[in-house]
Structures are given as structure tokens and as C-alpha cells.
Design a protein around this motif. Structure first.
Motif, PDB file in Angstrom:
ATOM      1  N   ILE A  80       0.843  -1.192   0.000  1.00 58.37           N
ATOM      2  CA  ILE A  80       0.000   0.000   0.000  1.00 58.37           C
ATOM      3  C   ILE A  80       0.881   1.246   0.000  1.00 58.37           C
ATOM      4  O   ILE A  80       0.644   2.199  -0.747  1.00 58.37           O
ATOM      5  N   TYR A  81       1.916   1.196   0.821  1.00 60.87           N
ATOM      6  CA  TYR A  81       2.871   2.306   0.871  1.00 60.87           C
ATOM      7  C   TYR A  81       3.436   2.586  -0.525  1.00 60.87           C
ATOM      8  O   TYR A  81       3.481   3.726  -0.965  1.00 60.87           O
ATOM      9  N   ARG A  82       3.839   1.517  -1.225  1.00 63.36           N
ATOM     10  CA  ARG A  82       4.429   1.698  -2.561  1.00 63.36           C
ATOM     11  C   ARG A  82       3.412   2.265  -3.540  1.00 63.36           C
ATOM     12  O   ARG A  82       3.743   3.111  -4.360  1.00 63.36           O
ATOM     13  N   THR A  99       5.844  13.767   2.764  1.00 60.13           N
ATOM     14  CA  THR A  99       7.100  13.303   3.361  1.00 60.13           C
ATOM     15  C   THR A  99       7.011  11.793   3.587  1.00 60.13           C
ATOM     16  O   THR A  99       5.919  11.204   3.554  1.00 60.13           O
ATOM     17  N   GLU A 100       8.166  11.195   3.845  1.00 57.42           N
ATOM     18  CA  GLU A 100       8.237   9.770   4.147  1.00 57.42           C
ATOM     19  C   GLU A 100       7.272   9.421   5.288  1.00 57.42           C
ATOM     20  O   GLU A 100       6.526   8.448   5.224  1.00 57.42           O
ATOM     21  N   ARG A 104       3.947   6.933   5.189  1.00 62.75           N
ATOM     22  CA  ARG A 104       3.791   5.805   6.137  1.00 62.75           C
ATOM     23  C   ARG A 104       2.483   5.918   6.917  1.00 62.75           C
ATOM     24  O   ARG A 104       1.786   4.935   7.148  1.00 62.75           O
ATOM     25  N   LEU A 105       2.163   7.140   7.348  1.00 64.34           N
ATOM     26  CA  LEU A 105       0.925   7.348   8.111  1.00 64.34           C
ATOM     27  C   LEU A 105      -0.290   6.984   7.266  1.00 64.34           C
ATOM     28  O   LEU A 105      -1.239   6.364   7.752  1.00 64.34           O
ATOM     29  N   LEU A 106      -0.252   7.353   5.995  1.00 62.35           N
ATOM     30  CA  LEU A 106      -1.392   7.060   5.122  1.00 62.35           C
ATOM     31  C   LEU A 106      -1.503   5.564   4.846  1.00 62.35           C
ATOM     32  O   LEU A 106      -2.610   5.021   4.806  1.00 62.35           O
ATOM     33  N   TYR A 111      -4.369   0.549   5.798  1.00 64.34           N
ATOM     34  CA  TYR A 111      -4.236  -0.859   6.185  1.00 64.34           C
ATOM     35  C   TYR A 111      -4.907  -1.161   7.519  1.00 64.34           C
ATOM     36  O   TYR A 111      -5.650  -2.137   7.648  1.00 64.34           O
ATOM     37  N   LYS A 112      -4.672  -0.323   8.517  1.00 65.18           N
ATOM     38  CA  LYS A 112      -5.148  -0.643   9.868  1.00 65.18           C
ATOM     39  C   LYS A 112      -6.543  -0.118  10.146  1.00 65.18           C
ATOM     40  O   LYS A 112      -7.330  -0.775  10.810  1.00 65.18           O
TER      41      LYS A 112
END
Ligand code: HEC
Length: 123
Positions: A80-82, A99-100, A104-106, A111-112
């Protein structure tokens, strides 16, 4: 004796705590959430995926998938990140806009919160 009391207290605390989790989980409502990632979602993703991530058909006929239900093309949080970072197949890449940490947060939000919260409801 003290140990026994301590164990009882810990036991009851755990029971109280677990009751917070096994009560019926509610779907994560992006619009009501004040978290940073939900505001990122509203700003960057809602235009295509809809305000609650339920997917939609764009004016040009492109179909944007739901992030909550259905067959997911990208299974893991890293996939999902990719997808968010690189985009593809009609989705914009966000690598240069976020930003990185925001990427990651998104990924974690999708996902969660969106997927998992929904899976529990279906069960
Ligand atoms: C320009 C419209 C557009 C925007 C903006 C957009 N997406 Fe997408 N998104 C798409 C399309 C179209 C697909 C389907 C891609 C495919 O089938 O490979 C998709 C797919 C996805 C997937 C994969 C779903 C699956 O089946 O596993 C995820 C996760 C995702 N988007 C998250 C996001 C997030 C998070 C944002 C905001 C940072 C975002 N998208 C912004 C159009 C968009």
C-alpha cells in the motif's frame, strides 16, 4: 498475600481493558477524525477515493477502487505504501508531495483503520 492482591488487581484491569476492544468495533470515520493522517487523506485522496475512501467513478469514467471493501490489489502495508508513493494505473504518485512519514501514516491508515475496521464489521 500482597502478590495475590496484585495479581487480582492486574487481572481485573486486563478484563476492563479488554472490554474496550471486544465491544462492537465501529467503522473508522475519516470525516470525524481529527488525526493528522485523516486530514492528509481529506486533502490528497478524497478527491478520487471519496471522502470516506469508499471509491467512486470520476467524471472521465475512471473507476477508483474502495479502500475499505472488495478485492484488494495490494495486500500488505508495504504494498500500500508503494502504491501511494509510486502511484500507477490512474493514481498519482505522492512521493514528491508528501514526506516519508506522511506516506507511512497514510499506508497505516488504509491498512489498519479503513480495511481492518471494516473486516471486523463484516464478520
Ligand atoms: C487521481 C486519482 C487518485 C488519487 C488522488 C489517489 N488515488 Fe489511490 N487509486 C486511484 C486509482 C485509479 C487506483 C487503482 C490503481 C490500480 O488499479 O492499480 C488507486 C489505488 C489505490 C490503492 C490500492 C487499492 C488496492 O486495491 O489495493 C490504495 C491503497 C490507494 N489508491 C490509496 C490512496 C491514497 C492513500 C491516496 C492519497 C494519498 C490516493 N490513493 C490518492 C486513484 C487515486
Amino acid at each position: 498475600m500482597f502478590r495475590v492482591k496484585l495479581l487480582i488487581i492486574i487481572g481485573f484491569s486486563l478484563m476492563a481493558l479488554s472490554s474496550c476492544f471486544d465491544s462492537k468495533p465501529k467503522a473508522y470515520v475519516i470525516e470525524d477524525s481529527k488525526s493528522y493522517e485523516s486530514s492528509l487523506f481529506r486533502q490528497n485522496c478524497a478527491i478520487c477515493h471519496g471522502p470516506e475512501g469508499n471509491g467512486k467513478t470520476l467524471d472521465d469514467g475512471r473507476i477508483v477502487p474502495s479502500l475499505r471493501t472488495g478485492e484488494f490489489k495490494f495486500k500488505t502495508e508495504d504494498d500500500i505504501y508503494r502504491q501511494i508513493a509510486d502511484g500507477g494505473n490512474g493514481m498519482l504518485p505522492f512521493r514528491n508531495q508528501l514526506t516519508e512519514r506522511e506516506l507511512r501514516l497514510l499506508a497505516a491508515l488504509v491498512y489498519k483503520d479503513l480495511r481492518k475496521a471494516n473486516t471486523k464489521i463484516v464478520e
